[in-house]
Design a protein around this motif. Structure first.
Motif, PDB file in Angstrom:
ATOM      1  N   LEU A  97       0.809  -0.990  -0.203  1.00 36.53           N
ATOM      2  CA  LEU A  97      -0.142  -0.027  -0.120  1.00 36.53           C
ATOM      3  C   LEU A  97       0.969   1.098  -0.016  1.00 36.53           C
ATOM      4  CD1 LEU A  97      -2.689   1.464   0.169  1.00 36.53           C
ATOM      5  CD2 LEU A  97      -2.578   0.997   2.703  1.00 36.53           C
ATOM      6  N   GLY A  98       1.941   0.897   0.789  1.00 40.16           N
ATOM      7  CA  GLY A  98       2.846   2.277   0.574  1.00 40.16           C
ATOM      8  C   GLY A  98       3.578   2.616  -0.678  1.00 40.16           C
ATOM      9  N   GLY A  99       3.870   1.348  -1.203  1.00 43.33           N
ATOM     10  CA  GLY A  99       4.196   1.633  -2.323  1.00 43.33           C
ATOM     11  C   GLY A  99       3.515   2.119  -3.526  1.00 43.33           C
ATOM     12  N   VAL A 100       2.128   1.749  -3.567  1.00 46.73           N
ATOM     13  CA  VAL A 100       1.104   2.518  -4.184  1.00 46.73           C
ATOM     14  C   VAL A 100       1.250   3.895  -3.764  1.00 46.73           C
ATOM     15  CG1 VAL A 100      -1.309   2.395  -4.906  1.00 46.73           C
ATOM     16  CG2 VAL A 100      -0.402   0.209  -4.432  1.00 46.73           C
ATOM     17  N   ILE A 101       1.167   4.231  -2.885  1.00 46.86           N
ATOM     18  CA  ILE A 101       1.116   5.515  -2.514  1.00 46.86           C
ATOM     19  C   ILE A 101       2.369   6.506  -2.892  1.00 46.86           C
ATOM     20  CG2 ILE A 101       1.166   7.367  -0.719  1.00 46.86           C
ATOM     21  CD1 ILE A 101      -0.431   5.553   0.793  1.00 46.86           C
ATOM     22  N   ILE A 102       3.664   5.730  -2.906  1.00 43.82           N
ATOM     23  CA  ILE A 102       4.839   6.263  -3.307  1.00 43.82           C
ATOM     24  C   ILE A 102       4.727   6.467  -4.857  1.00 43.82           C
ATOM     25  CG2 ILE A 102       7.300   6.277  -3.374  1.00 43.82           C
ATOM     26  CD1 ILE A 102       7.135   4.819  -0.661  1.00 43.82           C
ATOM     27  N   THR A 103       4.227   5.359  -5.525  1.00 40.41           N
ATOM     28  CA  THR A 103       4.431   5.274  -7.108  1.00 40.41           C
ATOM     29  C   THR A 103       3.510   6.334  -7.525  1.00 40.41           C
ATOM     30  OG1 THR A 103       4.828   2.905  -6.900  1.00 40.41           O
ATOM     31  CG2 THR A 103       4.087   3.796  -8.969  1.00 40.41           C
ATOM     32  N   ARG A 104       2.339   6.536  -7.089  1.00 36.48           N
ATOM     33  CA  ARG A 104       1.485   7.465  -7.584  1.00 36.48           C
ATOM     34  C   ARG A 104       1.933   8.901  -7.240  1.00 36.48           C
ATOM     35  NH1 ARG A 104      -3.738   7.670  -9.303  1.00 36.48           N
ATOM     36  NH2 ARG A 104      -4.778   9.735  -8.731  1.00 36.48           N
ATOM     37  N   ARG A 105       2.554   9.103  -6.081  1.00 33.95           N
ATOM     38  CA  ARG A 105       3.149  10.412  -5.867  1.00 33.95           C
ATOM     39  C   ARG A 105       4.212  10.915  -6.812  1.00 33.95           C
ATOM     40  NH1 ARG A 105       2.007  13.502  -1.727  1.00 33.95           N
ATOM     41  NH2 ARG A 105       4.229  14.691  -1.694  1.00 33.95           N
ATOM     42  N   ILE A 106       4.995   9.888  -7.333  1.00 35.78           N
ATOM     43  CA  ILE A 106       5.883  10.134  -8.407  1.00 35.78           C
ATOM     44  C   ILE A 106       5.399  10.200  -9.734  1.00 35.78           C
ATOM     45  CG2 ILE A 106       7.964   8.859  -9.463  1.00 35.78           C
ATOM     46  CD1 ILE A 106       8.839   7.401  -6.632  1.00 35.78           C
ATOM     47  N   ASN A 107       4.518   9.463 -10.019  1.00 38.09           N
ATOM     48  CA  ASN A 107       3.792   9.268 -11.362  1.00 38.09           C
ATOM     49  C   ASN A 107       2.970  10.319 -11.633  1.00 38.09           C
ATOM     50  OD1 ASN A 107       5.406   6.811 -12.807  1.00 38.09           O
ATOM     51  ND2 ASN A 107       4.429   6.213 -10.776  1.00 38.09           N
ATOM     52  N   LEU A 108       2.192  11.006 -10.627  1.00 39.43           N
ATOM     53  CA  LEU A 108       1.218  11.959 -11.003  1.00 39.43           C
ATOM     54  C   LEU A 108       1.726  13.006 -11.541  1.00 39.43           C
ATOM     55  CD1 LEU A 108      -1.889  12.636 -10.830  1.00 39.43           C
ATOM     56  CD2 LEU A 108      -1.284  13.576  -8.406  1.00 39.43           C
ATOM     57  N   PRO A 109       2.954  13.698 -11.094  1.00 32.89           N
ATOM     58  CA  PRO A 109       3.398  14.803 -11.948  1.00 32.89           C
ATOM     59  C   PRO A 109       3.773  14.549 -13.349  1.00 32.89           C
ATOM     60  CG  PRO A 109       4.411  14.619  -9.642  1.00 32.89           C
ATOM     61  CD  PRO A 109       3.693  13.412  -9.693  1.00 32.89           C
ATOM     62  N   LEU A 110       4.409  13.570 -13.430  1.00 35.26           N
ATOM     63  CA  LEU A 110       4.617  12.851 -14.817  1.00 35.26           C
ATOM     64  C   LEU A 110       3.625  12.884 -15.858  1.00 35.26           C
ATOM     65  CD1 LEU A 110       7.431  10.351 -14.222  1.00 35.26           C
ATOM     66  CD2 LEU A 110       7.737  12.757 -14.946  1.00 35.26           C
ATOM     67  N   ALA A 111       2.547  12.261 -15.100  1.00 36.51           N
ATOM     68  CA  ALA A 111       1.147  12.104 -15.977  1.00 36.51           C
ATOM     69  C   ALA A 111       0.519  13.389 -16.380  1.00 36.51           C
ATOM     70  CB  ALA A 111       0.081  11.538 -15.212  1.00 36.51           C
ATOM     71  N   ARG A 112       0.695  14.515 -15.508  1.00 32.67           N
ATOM     72  CA  ARG A 112       0.278  15.859 -15.522  1.00 32.67           C
ATOM     73  C   ARG A 112       1.028  16.473 -16.793  1.00 32.67           C
ATOM     74  NH1 ARG A 112       0.021  17.991  -9.354  1.00 32.67           N
ATOM     75  NH2 ARG A 112      -2.186  17.050  -8.761  1.00 32.67           N
ATOM     76  N   LEU A 113       2.370  16.373 -16.546  1.00 34.90           N
ATOM     77  CA  LEU A 113       3.169  16.973 -17.662  1.00 34.90           C
ATOM     78  C   LEU A 113       2.812  16.307 -19.032  1.00 34.90           C
ATOM     79  CD1 LEU A 113       5.566  18.782 -18.252  1.00 34.90           C
ATOM     80  CD2 LEU A 113       7.037  17.103 -17.767  1.00 34.90           C
ATOM     81  N   THR A 114       2.631  15.071 -18.922  1.00 38.79           N
ATOM     82  CA  THR A 114       2.350  14.148 -20.385  1.00 38.79           C
ATOM     83  C   THR A 114       0.925  14.889 -20.926  1.00 38.79           C
ATOM     84  OG1 THR A 114       3.506  12.425 -19.626  1.00 38.79           O
ATOM     85  CG2 THR A 114       2.064  12.116 -21.282  1.00 38.79           C
ATOM     86  N   ASN A 115       0.035  15.023 -19.983  1.00 41.20           N
ATOM     87  CA  ASN A 115      -1.206  15.454 -20.451  1.00 41.20           C
ATOM     88  C   ASN A 115      -1.065  16.823 -21.006  1.00 41.20           C
ATOM     89  OD1 ASN A 115      -2.567  12.991 -19.658  1.00 41.20           O
ATOM     90  ND2 ASN A 115      -3.080  13.760 -17.918  1.00 41.20           N
ATOM     91  N   SER A 116      -0.418  17.624 -20.426  1.00 39.11           N
ATOM     92  CA  SER A 116      -0.210  19.001 -20.757  1.00 39.11           C
ATOM     93  C   SER A 116       0.416  19.311 -22.099  1.00 39.11           C
ATOM     94  CB  SER A 116       0.734  20.035 -19.786  1.00 39.11           C
ATOM     95  OG  SER A 116      -0.267  20.023 -18.578  1.00 39.11           O
ATOM     96  N   ILE A 117       1.550  18.444 -22.349  1.00 35.54           N
ATOM     97  CA  ILE A 117       2.328  18.222 -23.452  1.00 35.54           C
ATOM     98  C   ILE A 117       1.592  17.672 -24.799  1.00 35.54           C
ATOM     99  CG2 ILE A 117       4.101  16.923 -24.918  1.00 35.54           C
ATOM    100  CD1 ILE A 117       5.771  17.238 -22.311  1.00 35.54           C
ATOM    101  N   ARG A 118       0.486  16.845 -24.595  1.00 35.70           N
ATOM    102  CA  ARG A 118      -0.291  16.300 -25.534  1.00 35.70           C
ATOM    103  C   ARG A 118      -1.464  17.512 -25.771  1.00 35.70           C
ATOM    104  NH1 ARG A 118      -1.642  10.303 -23.240  1.00 35.70           N
ATOM    105  NH2 ARG A 118       0.219   9.347 -23.542  1.00 35.70           N
TER     106      ARG A 118
END
Length: 485
Positions: free
Chosen positions: A202-223
């Protein structure tokens, strides 16, 4: 009996089989999509990597605990068995013969210890080998004596059987339930390890989401930028690396907007300044002593230049929402089709629902419709023919935000490659060699896109089923009003 019904095909069964086949195909497609997302998504890759590391760490920890705990556990179990045997033997030796029956009953009912005389014809089956069992039996035999025997079953009765002697010739079996010898601490450790592992995942899910959420936002903005849209500013807080990347991206978006604004102002200024010399050239051509063919050629070139300048001015025109008013879109479309139908090489197939009203700028919407017809006239002619056939529709559809006006303009030409359709929305874009030779600056659809965006609508480009190019415009807030009498 009606034999005709016996040979009648089961159409219902065939329909159910087709429906089931479609459902299975859809589920198979969804499964492939999910598996593809699991393989390619950074979130799932990071999560599975963390889960793998946690699982290996937990397995190594459990193996280490069991390895180092094996010797103490073996010694403890051997001491427990030896203690039970010694206490039972001492109780039997020091009890009166008349009281031994009652003693044996108490040991069996209260302690789970059963005592049986050892006979020569007893059928004893060996114990099943287990983890540390050989070491345990060796320690017990060392303490009780080498003549001590062990069995897993005696005369078909299962348990943990160990022999002992009270006197030289008086030998007995002592039987213990296996549950008394099983150590439950190991299972407790496994339970706690499972809980710790779930919390770690569960902690791994939270850490992974916190790491990938900014990247997902940046990817959506670039698209969004790639589609020609203006993305929302990204948050500039959080980890230093992510905040720096978001800040740089926001600055790039701001710079691009400023460059776009400056380019529009430059185009507007240059276009406005060119109008005066063009007007002077037009007058000089009219007054010059030229042949009719030369005069017409020069007038055509000047008209072409004037049309390009008009496109520049339309593209650079700023948004003016204050000029929006409720207008009759159906009348605008009918005027467009009437004027287009008078052209000699054009065939119009119109389906326009009456009395559709939207809020907008009538001048801008007229420009949009004219640009679409002109775009079709230049590029959408029917193959092997000089005829342009346009399908023009105007109707109302219900959407999430209420009723919407839908405008469609479709030609019967060769269409556009799917990979290049979205490029048509960009300014100064003309795809093939034939289009590069056409009049204009490549701003027609870019102007349409900008005007539709000002009206809060959607501008959709796609190829028409059956061949040709389809432009679809969706304007929000549509209403149907009865015509004034």
């Amino acid at each position: 009996m009606d034999f005709g019904k016996l040979v009648e095909p089961d159409n219902g069964g065939a329909h159910r089989r087709r429906s089931l086949s479609r459902v299975v195909s859809h589920l198979h497609w969804l499964l492939r999509q999910r598996l593809s997302a699991l393989k390619s998504g950074l979130f799932w890759r990071t999560f599975f990597l963390i889960a793998f590391i946690i699982t290996v760490s937990m397995a190594a920890w459990i193996a280490s605990v069991r390895f180092f705990d094996r010797a103490p556990q073996t010694e403890e179990l051997a001491a427990r068995i030896t203690s039970i045997v010694e206490i039972t033997r001492a109780a039997l030796m020091h009890s009166a013969p008349a009281m031994r029956t009652e003693l044996l009953f108490d040991l069996s009912s209260k302690e789970g210890i059963r005592i049986y005389p050892l006979e020569k014809n007893d059928k004893a089956e060996p114990l099943l080998d287990g983890a540390g069992l050989a070491e345990t039996l060796l320690l017990v035999q060392t303490q009780l004596g080498p003549e001590t025997r062990f069995a897993g079953k005696v005369n078909g009765v299962g348990g943990f059987w160990v022999s002992f002697k009270i006197e030289d010739d008086d030998e007995y079996w002592l039987m213990l339930e296996r549950t008394r010898l099983v150590r439950g601490v190991g299972w407790q450790w496994l339970g706690w390890a499972g809980i710790v592992m779930l919390l770690s995942l569960l902690g791994g899910v939270i850490i992974t989401r916190r790491i990938n959420l900014p990247l997902a936002r940046l990817t959506n903005s670039i698209r969004a930028m790639a589609r020609g849209e203006a993305p929302d500013p990204l948050p500039e807080n959080g980890a230093r690396e992510i905040a720096t990347a978001n800040r740089a991206f926001n600055q790039m978006v701001t710079d691009l907007k400023r460059i776009e604004t400056d380019r529009a102002l430059i185009l507007a200024g240059i276009s406005h300044d060119l109008r005066t010399p063009l007007t002077r050239m037009q007058l000089e051509v009219e007054m010059a002593d030229l042949s009719q063919e030369a005069r017409e050629g020069m007038q055509s070139d000047i008209s072409q230049m004037d049309a390009i300048i008009s496109q520049f001015l339309d593209f650079a025109k700023p948004a003016e929402a204050t000029n929006f008013t409720m207008l009759n879109l159906s009348e605008l479309m009918q005027d467009l089709t009437a004027r287009a139908s008078r052209l000699p090489d054009m065939k119009i197939n119109a389906q326009i629902d009456p009395n559709i009203h939207v809020v907008g700028n009538p001048v801008d919407l007229k420009r949009v419709l004219n640009n679409l017809v002109e775009n079709g006239r230049r590029y959408g002619r029917t193959p092997d023919s000089d005829l342009l056939e346009l399908d023009i529709k105007c109707k109302i559809e219900s959407g999430e935000g209420g009723k919407r006006a839908v405008l469609e303009v479709a030609d019967h030409g060769v269409g556009v490659p799917e990979s290049e359709i979205q490029q048509l929305k960009k300014p100064f874009t003309r795809l093939d060699a034939a289009r590069s030779q056409a009049n204009g600056a490549g701003l027609g659809l870019a102007i349409v896109d900008r005007v539709v965006a000002r009206h809060g609508g959607e501008f959709i480009l796609t190829n028409r089923a059956g061949g040709g190019f389809l432009v679809r415009i969706i304007l929000p807030g549509a209403k149907v009003k009865k015509a004034d009498k």
